[in-house]
Design an enzyme around this catalytic site. Structure first.
Site, mmCIF file in Angstrom:
data_model
loop_
_atom_site.group_PDB
_atom_site.id
_atom_site.type_symbol
_atom_site.label_atom_id
_atom_site.label_comp_id
_atom_site.label_asym_id
_atom_site.label_seq_id
_atom_site.Cartn_x
_atom_site.Cartn_y
_atom_site.Cartn_z
ATOM 1 N N GLU A 66 1.312 -1.330 0.308
ATOM 2 C CA GLU A 66 -0.022 0.219 -0.096
ATOM 3 C C GLU A 66 1.018 1.082 -0.106
ATOM 4 O O GLU A 66 0.627 1.958 -0.497
ATOM 5 C CB GLU A 66 -1.057 -0.193 1.273
ATOM 6 C CG GLU A 66 -2.092 0.486 1.241
ATOM 7 C CD GLU A 66 -3.327 0.732 2.066
ATOM 8 O OE1 GLU A 66 -3.868 -0.605 2.279
ATOM 9 O OE2 GLU A 66 -3.334 1.388 3.260
ATOM 10 N N ASP A 67 2.078 1.276 0.046
ATOM 11 C CA ASP A 67 2.652 2.433 0.580
ATOM 12 C C ASP A 67 4.340 2.363 0.373
ATOM 13 O O ASP A 67 4.426 3.617 0.341
ATOM 14 C CB ASP A 67 3.186 3.093 2.684
ATOM 15 C CG ASP A 67 1.560 3.446 3.296
ATOM 16 O OD1 ASP A 67 0.756 3.481 1.928
ATOM 17 O OD2 ASP A 67 0.809 2.768 4.068
#
Ligand code: ZN
Length: 185
Positions: A66-67
């Site tokens: 996600e990051d």
């Protein structure tokens, strides 16, 4: 390198992988802790509350796709399908608007696997601790109250797999609510 089955070695390998992936990222809180502290906290919560090894390892890796630049395929190659699958279950679709993602976390929580439920519950526990003790400087009181309420609604769909973790969520939630109420006055 061939993945090892030694639990300690596997956990350290995932810790190093996460630390490198999140290098340079800080948590949003005023203390600006390194971001990797969050995923280590999630994994530590899981390990101390009896979660299975693949869930602990996935806890260390849960925010990489996600990051960071890490892909699902990278995780499959480094840690195998099971752990990469747990991470995928804990990853939001960043193409969707934030409010949609938050609503989906509530509605999809009960449909997650038992492992992903434990991972996501530990993630919410870590975030509640942060919102109570080291909130982002630009988060006004009402936003923190809203976050705690939303975390409670997500957690309602994650409970029932690991009673020790459910208990830790409840005490953390109560402490966060009490702290926010005290600040309001
Ligand atoms: Zn997280």
């Amino acid at each position: 390198m061939k993945p090892t089955t030694d639990p300690g070695a596997e956990i350290l390998r995932a810790t190093l992988f996460a630390a490198r992936a999140h290098a340079g990222q800080a948590r949003k809180g005023s203390a600006a802790e390194p971001y990797v502290n969050h995923v280590i906290e999630v994994a530590s919560i899981l390990a101390t509350h009896g979660a299975p090894l693949p869930v602990i390892v996935a806890g260390l890796l849960h925010d990489t796709v996600e990051d960071t630049d890490v892909t699902h395929a990278d995780l499959v190659a480094a840690f195998g399908e099971d752990i990469a699958g747990l991470v995928a279950e804990a990853t939001d679709d960043k193409d969707l608007p934030k409010e949609t993602r938050k609503a989906l976390q509530v509605s999809l929580a009960p449909k997650k696997s038992d492992g992903a439920k434990q991972l996501k519950l530990a993630d919410k526990i870590s975030n509640l601790i942060a919102i109570a003790d080291s909130p982002p400087a630009n988060w006004i009181h009402a936003r923190r109250v809203e976050y705690v309420g939303w975390a409670g609604r997500v957690a309602a769909g994650l409970r029932g797999v690991n009673p020790a973790l459910d208990g830790l969520f409840d005490s953390t939630y109560r402490a966060a609510v009490a702290k926010l109420s005290a600040e309001e006055g």
